[in-house]
Each structure stands twice: as C-alpha cells, then as structure tokens.
Design a protein around this motif. Structure first.
Motif, PDB file in Angstrom:
ATOM      1  N   TYR A   1       0.832  -1.200   0.000  1.00 12.02           N
ATOM      2  CA  TYR A   1       0.000   0.000   0.000  1.00 12.02           C
ATOM      3  C   TYR A   1       0.868   1.251   0.000  1.00 12.02           C
ATOM      4  CZ  TYR A   1      -4.175   2.750   0.890  1.00 12.02           C
ATOM      5  OH  TYR A   1      -5.216   3.638   0.778  1.00 12.02           O
ATOM      6  N   GLN A   2       1.992   1.162   0.654  1.00 11.41           N
ATOM      7  CA  GLN A   2       2.971   2.237   0.633  1.00 11.41           C
ATOM      8  C   GLN A   2       4.341   1.606   0.408  1.00 11.41           C
ATOM      9  OE1 GLN A   2       2.470   4.234   4.379  1.00 11.41           O
ATOM     10  NE2 GLN A   2       0.830   5.549   3.616  1.00 11.41           N
ATOM     11  N   GLY A   3       4.993   2.002  -0.678  1.00 11.41           N
ATOM     12  CA  GLY A   3       6.298   1.428  -0.983  1.00 11.41           C
ATOM     13  C   GLY A   3       6.162   0.114  -1.721  1.00 11.41           C
ATOM     14  N   GLU A   4       7.250  -0.624  -1.784  1.00 11.82           N
ATOM     15  CA  GLU A   4       7.289  -1.887  -2.504  1.00 11.82           C
ATOM     16  C   GLU A   4       6.781  -3.027  -1.630  1.00 11.82           C
ATOM     17  OE1 GLU A   4       7.994  -2.444  -5.647  1.00 11.82           O
ATOM     18  OE2 GLU A   4       8.226  -0.291  -5.972  1.00 11.82           O
ATOM     19  N   ALA A   5       6.120  -3.981  -2.272  1.00  9.55           N
ATOM     20  CA  ALA A   5       5.605  -5.130  -1.541  1.00  9.55           C
ATOM     21  C   ALA A   5       6.717  -6.121  -1.259  1.00  9.55           C
ATOM     22  CB  ALA A   5       4.511  -5.818  -2.350  1.00  9.55           C
ATOM     23  N   ALA A   6       6.582  -6.801  -0.133  1.00  7.79           N
ATOM     24  CA  ALA A   6       7.525  -7.876   0.179  1.00  7.79           C
ATOM     25  C   ALA A   6       7.233  -9.070  -0.721  1.00  7.79           C
ATOM     26  CB  ALA A   6       7.389  -8.272   1.650  1.00  7.79           C
ATOM     27  N   VAL A   7       8.247  -9.835  -1.027  1.00  6.60           N
ATOM     28  CA  VAL A   7       8.070 -11.040  -1.835  1.00  6.60           C
ATOM     29  C   VAL A   7       8.657 -12.223  -1.076  1.00  6.60           C
ATOM     30  CG1 VAL A   7       8.023  -9.865  -4.059  1.00  6.60           C
ATOM     31  CG2 VAL A   7      10.218 -10.557  -3.090  1.00  6.60           C
ATOM     32  N   HIS A   8       8.016 -13.384  -1.236  1.00  6.49           N
ATOM     33  CA  HIS A   8       8.461 -14.601  -0.562  1.00  6.49           C
ATOM     34  C   HIS A   8       8.317 -15.754  -1.567  1.00  6.49           C
ATOM     35  CE1 HIS A   8       7.729 -12.070   2.995  1.00  6.49           C
ATOM     36  NE2 HIS A   8       6.508 -11.869   2.516  1.00  6.49           N
ATOM     37  N   PHE A   9       9.278 -15.874  -2.450  1.00  4.10           N
ATOM     38  CA  PHE A   9       9.146 -16.861  -3.514  1.00  4.10           C
ATOM     39  C   PHE A   9       9.142 -18.297  -2.993  1.00  4.10           C
ATOM     40  CE2 PHE A   9      10.827 -13.231  -5.998  1.00  4.10           C
ATOM     41  CZ  PHE A   9       9.789 -13.118  -6.905  1.00  4.10           C
ATOM     42  N   ASP A  10       9.631 -18.485  -1.778  1.00  3.70           N
ATOM     43  CA  ASP A  10       9.594 -19.831  -1.214  1.00  3.70           C
ATOM     44  C   ASP A  10       8.196 -20.202  -0.713  1.00  3.70           C
ATOM     45  OD1 ASP A  10       9.915 -17.786   0.708  1.00  3.70           O
ATOM     46  OD2 ASP A  10      10.499 -19.266   2.215  1.00  3.70           O
ATOM     47  N   GLN A  11       7.269 -19.208  -0.689  1.00  5.99           N
ATOM     48  CA  GLN A  11       5.909 -19.468  -0.219  1.00  5.99           C
ATOM     49  C   GLN A  11       4.871 -19.254  -1.326  1.00  5.99           C
ATOM     50  OE1 GLN A  11       5.151 -17.089   3.286  1.00  5.99           O
ATOM     51  NE2 GLN A  11       7.154 -17.533   4.158  1.00  5.99           N
ATOM     52  N   ARG A  12       5.290 -19.193  -2.570  1.00  7.75           N
ATOM     53  CA  ARG A  12       4.376 -18.884  -3.658  1.00  7.75           C
ATOM     54  C   ARG A  12       3.334 -19.988  -3.859  1.00  7.75           C
ATOM     55  NH1 ARG A  12       5.963 -20.412  -9.020  1.00  7.75           N
ATOM     56  NH2 ARG A  12       5.366 -18.318  -9.702  1.00  7.75           N
ATOM     57  N   PHE A  13       2.126 -19.567  -4.139  1.00  4.01           N
ATOM     58  CA  PHE A  13       0.989 -20.436  -4.447  1.00  4.01           C
ATOM     59  C   PHE A  13       0.691 -21.451  -3.341  1.00  4.01           C
ATOM     60  CE2 PHE A  13       2.170 -19.495  -9.026  1.00  4.01           C
ATOM     61  CZ  PHE A  13       1.180 -18.549  -9.173  1.00  4.01           C
ATOM     62  N   GLU A  14       0.792 -20.999  -2.091  1.00  2.70           N
ATOM     63  CA  GLU A  14       0.338 -21.854  -0.993  1.00  2.70           C
ATOM     64  C   GLU A  14      -1.184 -21.791  -0.922  1.00  2.70           C
ATOM     65  OE1 GLU A  14       2.119 -21.146   2.755  1.00  2.70           O
ATOM     66  OE2 GLU A  14       4.181 -21.496   2.067  1.00  2.70           O
ATOM     67  N   SER A  15      -1.810 -22.926  -0.752  1.00  3.04           N
ATOM     68  CA  SER A  15      -3.274 -22.967  -0.675  1.00  3.04           C
ATOM     69  C   SER A  15      -3.737 -22.396   0.664  1.00  3.04           C
ATOM     70  CB  SER A  15      -3.762 -24.408  -0.832  1.00  3.04           C
ATOM     71  OG  SER A  15      -3.209 -25.226   0.184  1.00  3.04           O
TER      72      SER A  15
ATOM     73  N   GLY B   1       4.342 -15.128  -3.450  1.00  4.15           N
ATOM     74  CA  GLY B   1       4.328 -15.578  -2.070  1.00  4.15           C
ATOM     75  C   GLY B   1       3.691 -14.596  -1.109  1.00  4.15           C
ATOM     76  N   ARG B   2       3.006 -13.583  -1.632  1.00  4.81           N
ATOM     77  CA  ARG B   2       2.381 -12.582  -0.773  1.00  4.81           C
ATOM     78  C   ARG B   2       1.041 -13.101  -0.252  1.00  4.81           C
ATOM     79  NH1 ARG B   2       3.326  -8.078  -5.341  1.00  4.81           N
ATOM     80  NH2 ARG B   2       1.997  -9.637  -6.357  1.00  4.81           N
ATOM     81  N   ASP B   3       0.716 -12.721   0.961  1.00  5.60           N
ATOM     82  CA  ASP B   3      -0.516 -13.166   1.604  1.00  5.60           C
ATOM     83  C   ASP B   3      -1.718 -12.466   0.975  1.00  5.60           C
ATOM     84  OD1 ASP B   3      -1.948 -14.539   3.830  1.00  5.60           O
ATOM     85  OD2 ASP B   3      -2.385 -12.468   4.415  1.00  5.60           O
ATOM     86  N   ILE B   4      -2.616 -13.225   0.363  1.00  2.00           N
ATOM     87  CA  ILE B   4      -3.756 -12.648  -0.337  1.00  2.00           C
ATOM     88  C   ILE B   4      -4.755 -12.037   0.644  1.00  2.00           C
ATOM     89  CG2 ILE B   4      -5.732 -13.186  -1.830  1.00  2.00           C
ATOM     90  CD1 ILE B   4      -4.006 -15.255  -3.212  1.00  2.00           C
ATOM     91  N   PHE B   5      -4.909 -12.619   1.820  1.00  2.00           N
ATOM     92  CA  PHE B   5      -5.815 -12.063   2.819  1.00  2.00           C
ATOM     93  C   PHE B   5      -5.405 -10.639   3.186  1.00  2.00           C
ATOM     94  CE2 PHE B   5      -6.964 -11.562   7.392  1.00  2.00           C
ATOM     95  CZ  PHE B   5      -8.346 -11.500   7.224  1.00  2.00           C
ATOM     96  N   SER B   6      -4.121 -10.424   3.417  1.00  2.00           N
ATOM     97  CA  SER B   6      -3.635  -9.081   3.750  1.00  2.00           C
ATOM     98  C   SER B   6      -3.861  -8.120   2.595  1.00  2.00           C
ATOM     99  CB  SER B   6      -2.147  -9.130   4.092  1.00  2.00           C
ATOM    100  OG  SER B   6      -1.914  -9.950   5.213  1.00  2.00           O
TER     101      SER B   6
END
Length: 300
Positions: free
Chosen positions: A61-75, A88-93
C-alpha cells in the motif's frame, strides 16, 4: 416557558418524530440492515487494515511489496487464510488493504461526480432557458455513450494509473447526477417557499443552495448509495483490463486479472478478490434499496 422555547421544543419534537418514521421505514426492509452491516464491516476492516492484516508488508500500500518466492501459491491455511499469490504474498492481507483502496476510489469518484453533476443540474434547472438547454444537451452527449466504453476511452487516452482511472470514472458518472438534479429542480422551483425566497429579494445562489438543494437531497443520497458499489465495480473492471491501478497495488480488479492466468489450479488467487468485489457491490445495493424505501423516492 417562553413562546420561543415552546416553538423550539415543538420543532425538535417534530424532527425526532420524522427521524423515527424514517428509521422505521428503513428497518422494514431486512436486506437493508444486511447491507448496512456489510458496509459497516468493510469500513471497520478498511480502517483497521494495518493492524488486522497478518502480513501488512505484503500489501504494497505504501512502498514496494515484500516477496516470498519460497511461499508462492500456498493454498488457504491457518497461516494464510486466502492462500498466497505468485510472489508468495498473503492474499488475505492484500484483500484487506484492497478494501481501503476500493472505498477510497468510490468516495473520490462520487465526490467529483456529485460536485459537478449536482451543480450543473441545479444551475440548469433553476435558470432554465438557453442556459438550461445547453447544459442538458452537453449532459446528453455524455449519456449517449455507454459508461464503460467512455471510461475505457478516457483511461486509454491517459496513462494507466489509479488516479487516472478515478478521473475516467468520474467523467462517466457526473451526467447522471446532472440529469437527476435537473428533473428534481424543475419540480421544486415551482413550490411556494421558493417563490417566497425570490419575493423577499434573496440572491440566486442563496435560493438555490439554501432553499432548493436541501429539498432534492433525498434522491441524490439514494443514488450515491447505489452508485458507490457500481463505481468500485467499474474501477475493478479497469484494473482487470490493465487500465487502472498497476501491480503491485492491492486493487481487487488487478488481483483478479493476475490470478486468472493461474486458474483453475490456484483458484484462490482470483476467487477471494472477486468475492470481495461481489460482497461490496451487494452491500451497497442492499443499503441503497433500504434508503430508497426510507425516503420513498425513485432514482434514475
């Protein structure tokens, strides 16, 4: 008790009675209470998003988003209720912060559209004649083009961005308020209290904004409540087409557009932002229906 105090007490009593009648009419439609609850819940989540979101840094929302490629597409799971996206970003957030963004879009769009449209309708309806005819013909030109097509045209002409998408939607919306206000003013300006205002020498701006405007606010208020959801829906459509908010902004339409590339395997990517759009539009429609019943008005 003096005569002045008696008159003040009677006016206050009448206002409380009017408020009670309006509240009773609103509560007669159970769906309006559901809509009110949905909208209040969305506002609550939008305000508290930085504290409610489990991973606020993922929202960008402000600045660049964090990325977590080790957590991508977790159900969806307890740690990520809506799952994660391709980075790997949290969709709920991101959906929570998207609530704040979508409500902001709706408020800005309608603030601009209502300001322009109501002013044009008031002036055109009250002054009438050649001025009113000219303003309504300009309004008709805008109304002759399908709203989404016009919004797409303005967005394409400008650089794709959140601000430009809001300007494009406002350009689509103001004519409806101009036409609605114009029709209401034509009816109200024939009333006795308007003639009395002119008779005592009140200026034109005072007559318009002190006498006429308060008496045409009911249908305008109802239309605003109905249009809030549609404005958010159009903004989401522009984001889906790549003409609105740009990644990594957590705008619902943009998130749905990104997620469609991974259907059906990663279904949660598009599903939850899409449900957020659906719930928001539904809530404002229910609320608008309740306000319409409460004021007992018809809107265009």
């Amino acid at each position: 008790m003096t005569e002045t105090e008696t008159g003040l007490g009677e006016r206050l009593s009448n206002r409380f009675e009017d408020f009670g009648r309006l509240r009773y009419r609103f509560r007669q439609n159970p769906m309006s209470l559901v809509g009110l609850g949905i909208i209040l819940g969305l506002i609550f989540l939008a305000i508290l998003a930085p504290w409610v979101a489990p991973y606020p840094n993922d929202a960008a929302y402000q600045g660049e988003a964090a990325v977590h490629f080790d957590q991508r597409f977790e159900s969806p799971s307890l740690s990520h209720p809506f799952g994660t996206d391709q980075a790997g970003r949290d969709i709920f957030s991101r959906v929570l912060f998207g609530t704040r963004l979508s409500l902001q879009i709706g408020l800005v769009v309608l603030a601009v559209a209502v300001s322009i449209g109501v002013t044009v309708g008031l002036v055109g309806g009250y002054v009438g004649g050649a001025v009113g005819m000219f303003l309504m013909r300009v309004t008709d030109v805008f109304l002759s083009v399908p709203p989404l097509v016009l919004a797409l045209g303005v967005s394409v002409a400008l650089e794709p961005s959140l601000t430009n998408s809001m300007l494009a939607i406002a350009a689509v919306w103001w004519p409806w308020y101009a036409r609605l206000t114009y029709g209401e003013v034509l009816s109200v300006k024939k009333e006795t209290f308007v003639e009395a205002s002119r008779g005592i020498g009140a200026s034109t701006p005072r007559t318009i904004f002190r006498e006429i405007l308060p008496n045409v606010l009911a249908p305008i208020t109802v239309k605003i409540s109905l249009d809030m959801g549609y404005a958010i829906l159009v903004a989401s459509a522009l984001g889906f087409l790549g003409l609105g908010a740009q990644p990594p902004t957590p705008e619902w339409g943009t998130m749905v557009s990104q997620g469609r590339n991974y259907l059906p395997a990663q279904w949660w990517f598009s599903t939850f932002p899409g449900l957020a759009i659906f719930l928001t539009v539904l809530g404002f429609n229910f609320l608008g229906d309740g306000l319409r019943d409460m004021f007992d008005v018809e809107v265009q």
